[in-house]
Design a protein around this motif. Structure first.
Motif: not given
Length: 300
Positions: A156-161, A181-188, A263-271
């Motif tokens: 999601v983060q890479l695609a939005r970037a 993270f910039g996506a449009i959420p929809v439910a299952y 490092a540039s804060k463009a990607l958060d691995p979400r640990v």
């Protein structure tokens, strides 16, 4: 040395701590003193026999650490370097020392903590490669089936970037995370296709599936061009549906690029969870049971 793995193919009862020799790096390999190791669904699938490793074997597919020895035919790495990368044969990371494939390793700067670097080769690397496989341009719309998981969050983060609109299928508990993270959420569940069409009235240009099974079958029809249908969760079914698996680019260049984004804060691995190696069994159980949002890391 002390390591955590499994003695033979089976369930969690086959896991445990092992006393194994420190490996010698072969051609194209590095030996690193492990500072952090990622935990992935592939680890319990390996234990169950999905990848043909019968055991005994040390679990762990990705690590960050300090180079302690360098094998032959390796350029660009020296003893003492801080690195991160993937383990040869997808095994060996949950230990005091581990082998790393030099061609799938990169230097780690102080701007990227080892706990973050350790989770880049598998999940973020797969996300990067999936987007490259799909070849979407800015302005395209991508459906991510399983957007709240370990691979879904970085894709999601890479695609939005890259200027791609993302519709993220996720459980309601993860909608705020996905939207953040910039996506449009929809439910299952029932009515999913209607919700997707409402979120993307112009249709979707590609589908990246991280769930498999009937969830994959449900969304496959959203793309007429099945070259734009990818899945890493259900390879037999995606091929049956005319789609394909992700072709991985396990290279130093990809890892270096991902680390620069962190490092540039463009990607958060979400640990979200860091555990000592002593708790490897509990960490794997969390991932296997699907109770973790984000990535889990083990620290020897």
């Amino acid at each position: 040395m002390r390591a955590y793995g499994f003695t033979e193919v089976g369930g969690p009862e086959k896991e445990g701590f092992l006393d194994v020799p420190v490996p010698d790096p072969g051609p194209g390999e590095l030996l690193v003193r492990v500072r952090a190791a990622g935990v992935n669904p592939g680890d319990w699938r390996l234990r169950e026999g999905s990848y043909g490793v019968l055991g005994p074997a040390v679990l762990g597919r990705e690590v960050a650490g300090t180079v302690t020895a360098v094998g032959s035919d390796v350029d660009g790495f020296s003893v003492g370097d801080e690195v991160f990368g993937g383990c040869p044969g997808m095994v060996g990371g949950w230990a005091e020392q581990a082998l790393v494939t030099a061609s799938f390793a990169a230097h780690r700067s102080d701007a990227v903590p080892p706990e973050m670097a350790a989770v880049l080769p598998v999940a973020a690397g797969t996300a990067h490669d999936a987007l490259r496989n799909l070849g979407l341009r800015a302005g395209a719309t991508l459906l991510v089936n399983g957007a709240g998981g370990g691979v879904g969050i970085p894709v999601v983060q890479l695609a939005r970037a890259w200027g791609i609109t993302v519709v993220g299928v996720a459980s309601p508990a993860k909608h705020d995370l996905v939207a953040g993270f910039g996506a449009i959420p929809v439910a299952y569940g029932d009515g999913l296709l209607d919700r997707v069409r409402a979120a993307a009235p112009g249709g979707v240009d590609a589908v990246f599936d991280l769930v498999g099974g009937e969830a994959l079958r449900t969304v496959a029809g959203l793309v007429a061009d099945r070259s734009k249908l990818l899945s890493v969760a259900d390879k037999p079914l995606v091929r049956e549906l005319g789609g394909r698996d992700v072709e991985r680019d396990r290279s130093t260049a990809v890892l270096t690029g991902l680390a620069e984004l962190v490092a540039s804060k463009a990607l958060d691995p979400r640990v979200t969870r860091v555990r000592p190696l002593d708790e490897a069994g509990e960490a794997l159980a969390e991932v296997e049971n699907g109770h973790v949002v984000g990535k889990v890391v083990l620290v020897p």
